[in-house]
Design an enzyme around this catalytic site. Structure first.
Site, mmCIF file in Angstrom:
data_model
loop_
_atom_site.group_PDB
_atom_site.id
_atom_site.type_symbol
_atom_site.label_atom_id
_atom_site.label_comp_id
_atom_site.label_asym_id
_atom_site.label_seq_id
_atom_site.Cartn_x
_atom_site.Cartn_y
_atom_site.Cartn_z
ATOM 1 N N GLY A 197 0.875 -1.154 0.000
ATOM 2 C CA GLY A 197 0.000 0.000 0.000
ATOM 3 C C GLY A 197 0.915 1.207 0.000
ATOM 4 O O GLY A 197 2.126 1.081 -0.235
ATOM 5 N N GLY A 210 3.445 3.122 1.258
ATOM 6 C CA GLY A 210 4.388 2.906 2.343
ATOM 7 C C GLY A 210 5.254 4.099 2.667
ATOM 8 O O GLY A 210 5.815 4.166 3.772
ATOM 9 N N GLY A 253 9.939 5.197 5.300
ATOM 10 C CA GLY A 253 8.970 6.132 4.749
ATOM 11 C C GLY A 253 9.571 7.387 4.168
ATOM 12 O O GLY A 253 8.859 8.353 3.874
ATOM 13 N N ARG A 267 3.722 15.004 -6.062
ATOM 14 C CA ARG A 267 3.454 14.896 -7.498
ATOM 15 C C ARG A 267 1.992 15.235 -7.769
ATOM 16 O O ARG A 267 1.124 15.088 -6.901
ATOM 17 C CB ARG A 267 3.799 13.502 -8.025
ATOM 18 C CG ARG A 267 2.879 12.413 -7.587
ATOM 19 C CD ARG A 267 3.074 11.142 -8.414
ATOM 20 N NE ARG A 267 4.316 10.475 -8.121
ATOM 21 C CZ ARG A 267 4.436 9.468 -7.254
ATOM 22 N NH1 ARG A 267 3.391 9.051 -6.572
ATOM 23 N NH2 ARG A 267 5.591 8.881 -7.067
ATOM 24 N N ASP A 324 0.944 -2.225 -9.096
ATOM 25 C CA ASP A 324 0.709 -1.059 -8.243
ATOM 26 C C ASP A 324 1.352 0.196 -8.813
ATOM 27 O O ASP A 324 1.224 1.274 -8.228
ATOM 28 C CB ASP A 324 1.220 -1.310 -6.817
ATOM 29 C CG ASP A 324 2.678 -1.706 -6.780
ATOM 30 O OD1 ASP A 324 3.048 -2.687 -7.455
ATOM 31 O OD2 ASP A 324 3.463 -1.047 -6.080
ATOM 32 N N ASN A 325 2.024 0.087 -9.957
ATOM 33 C CA ASN A 325 2.630 1.247 -10.611
ATOM 34 C C ASN A 325 1.959 1.590 -11.933
ATOM 35 O O ASN A 325 2.509 2.348 -12.726
ATOM 36 C CB ASN A 325 4.125 1.008 -10.851
ATOM 37 C CG ASN A 325 4.937 1.159 -9.575
ATOM 38 O OD1 ASN A 325 4.509 1.814 -8.636
ATOM 39 N ND2 ASN A 325 6.109 0.551 -9.538
ATOM 40 N N ASP A 339 5.560 7.477 -10.679
ATOM 41 C CA ASP A 339 6.409 6.769 -9.726
ATOM 42 C C ASP A 339 7.730 6.359 -10.366
ATOM 43 O O ASP A 339 7.941 5.206 -10.739
ATOM 44 C CB ASP A 339 5.696 5.553 -9.136
ATOM 45 C CG ASP A 339 6.339 5.121 -7.816
ATOM 46 O OD1 ASP A 339 7.226 5.847 -7.330
ATOM 47 O OD2 ASP A 339 5.967 4.073 -7.282
#
Length: 479
Positions: A88, A90, A124, A177, A255-256, A265
């Site tokens: 998720g 992170g 993080g 972003r 996830d990208n 990303d």
């Protein structure tokens, strides 16, 4: 805030199953390093003063109309084709949403803003070099006509970070972003993993309302099928634009990739120095899964995983029919992207397929610099390349390219009067160029080479003007 700043809270309305409220990190020392004035003006934030920029984009105090605190988005994903249900946001979160000048939804998402429930063992944080790399990738891709997220703001944080792939301690930074959506393929996968058909349907409805409102009149099974069709087309367009730009994203996990088909990303990205089908960006991509020439395949595979998630609410055979439109979408999109980059347009005799095939054959045989090839041939301008480059433009494979190329007409050749085309060499963003711009920052906190490079990219963007006919981020044909 200017009157043109139009906040929206579309994503939080989905509910608690889709994100976790989080607190931003408390950074020891904040210093502004980058601010995208052009896009700040677009969304109504150009009037922010220094302290307000720090307050909103380094400390992440809520923007008007948004929720407090920010939201770490939940998703799963296939990472190098291995399913991971433990991921998720992170080291980032959804900070705010607003409407662009055309009324479309936009997100502010962060990178390096602190730990979340999905950080696992990570801190993080983001290194300053990582932030600079993201700025340069996004700026260069935008100049080359790729539908990309925008690096909006970067602040150095005063953190000292330890990384195995950078000299440590590395300087820390936080990046914001700007893009139309952070809803990933993995957002659907998480709900499918939980067998939550209600949330899957709600997510489909959200994406249609937020990003594809023309589909609102669809009902029943037609809604997810139509949404998937739009995502297939948008993803095919993105893959074609990456290929024409000579860009290797590096990590095309599910996830990208997102539902609007925009590139985002930027971690271990690379631009091709010359055409090499097996060129990879990530040192950990040991088998070349996401190599340059395999990117369309990787995107198609990821779309199939999205289809698998939707199979909980739509019969699989209908999804397969939609997914199988990808190859033709990609073929057409690649043709459009290559001709746009060459500054040419169709005639009755021209063939985009023949042009791409001939261009890649020549580039592979000659090892001509990728970016210089497009620069030298843009809008069919008379060759003004240095002698060593002109010498490459000869031989059987070049003649075959010229035969195909000459069947096209120049598109807006008046662009050639721009000062950018009086340069001997084009702006490029090979790894050597990126490293050269960061070395003075690392060694003596000298940002002059970085700012010079940003100026060069802005000149290239203005010269190529590949965004003509676009409203905001999106190509005219999908706006």
């Amino acid at each position: 805030m200017a009157h043109t700043f139009r906040p929206d809270r579309a994503f939080p309305a989905l509910g608690a199953e889709f994100a976790d409220p989080v607190d931003p990190a408390d950074f020891p020392h904040i210093q502004q390093r980058f601010w995208n004035e052009r896009w700040a003006s677009e969304v109504g934030l150009a009037g922010l003063g220094r302290d307000e920029k720090i307050e909103h984009f380094a400390r992440f105090a809520p923007l008007p109309g948004w929720t407090d605190p920010p939201l770490a988005m939940r998703y799963h994903g296939h990472q190098f084709r291995q399913y991971n249900p433990q991921i998720g946001d992170g080291r980032g979160f959804l900070y705010a949403q607003m409407r662009d000048p055309a009324g479309r939804l936009l997100d502010f998402g962060t990178k390096g803003s602190g730990q979340t429930p999905w950080s696992r063992s990570g801190d993080g944080r983001l290194t300053l070099k990582g932030a600079v790399r993201e700025i340069l990738a996004a700026q260069m891709l935008e100049a080359l006509g790729v539908y990309t997220s925008k690096a909006f703001a970067v602040f150095e944080t005063g953190d000292k970070l330890h990384r195995h792939d950078e000299p440590s301690p590395a300087r820390g930074a936080v990046l914001t972003r700007l893009q139309h959506s952070h809803v990933r393929f993995g957002t659907f996968q998480r709900q499918a993993y939980a067998q939550n058909t209600g949330n899957l349907t709600a997510l489909v409805d959200h994406c249609i309302a937020a990003y594809y409102p023309a589909l609102e009149d669809r009902t029943g099974e037609e809604r997810p099928l139509a949404l998937l069709g739009e995502i297939v087309g948008a993803s095919a367009r993105l893959a074609g634009e990456w290929m024409a730009a000579g860009f290797v994203h590096g990590v095309l996990n599910t996830d990208n990739l997102n539902v609007t088909g925009e590139s985002f990303d930027y971690g271990p990205w690379r631009f091709l120095p010359y055409f090499e089908p097996g060129f990879t960006a990530a040192y950990f991509d040991e088998h070349g899964l996401y190599a340059f020439a395999r990117q369309p395949e990787a995107v198609f595979w990821a779309l199939q995983q999205l289809g698998a998630a939707l199979s909980l609410i739509v019969p699989g055979e209908k999804l397969v029919e939609v997914l199988n439109t990808f190859p033709e979408h990609y073929r057409l999109s690649a043709g459009t992207a290559f001709t746009r980059r060459l500054g040419i347009r169709h005639t009755e005799e021209s063939s985009q397929d023949d042009l791409i095939r001939a261009a890649l054959t020549f580039l592979k045989d000659s090892r001509a610099p990728w970016e210089a090839f497009f620069f030298d041939h843009f809008a069919k301008r008379d060759m003004e390349a240095p002698d060593e480059r002109r010498a490459l433009y000869a031989g059987e494979t070049y003649d075959a390219f010229r035969t195909a190329f000459d069947t096209f007409e120049a598109e807006r050749p008046e662009r050639l009067s721009h000062p950018y085309f009086r340069r001997e060499n084009p702006v490029h963003m090979t790894i050597e160029q990126m490293e050269a711009s960061f070395a003075p920052i690392h060694e003596k906190d000298d940002w002059s080479a970085f700012h010079t490079l940003l100026g060069d990219i802005a000149e290239a963007r203005a010269g190529y003007d590949l965004g003509a006919g676009r409203t905001g981020f999106l190509p005219e044909e999908t706006a």
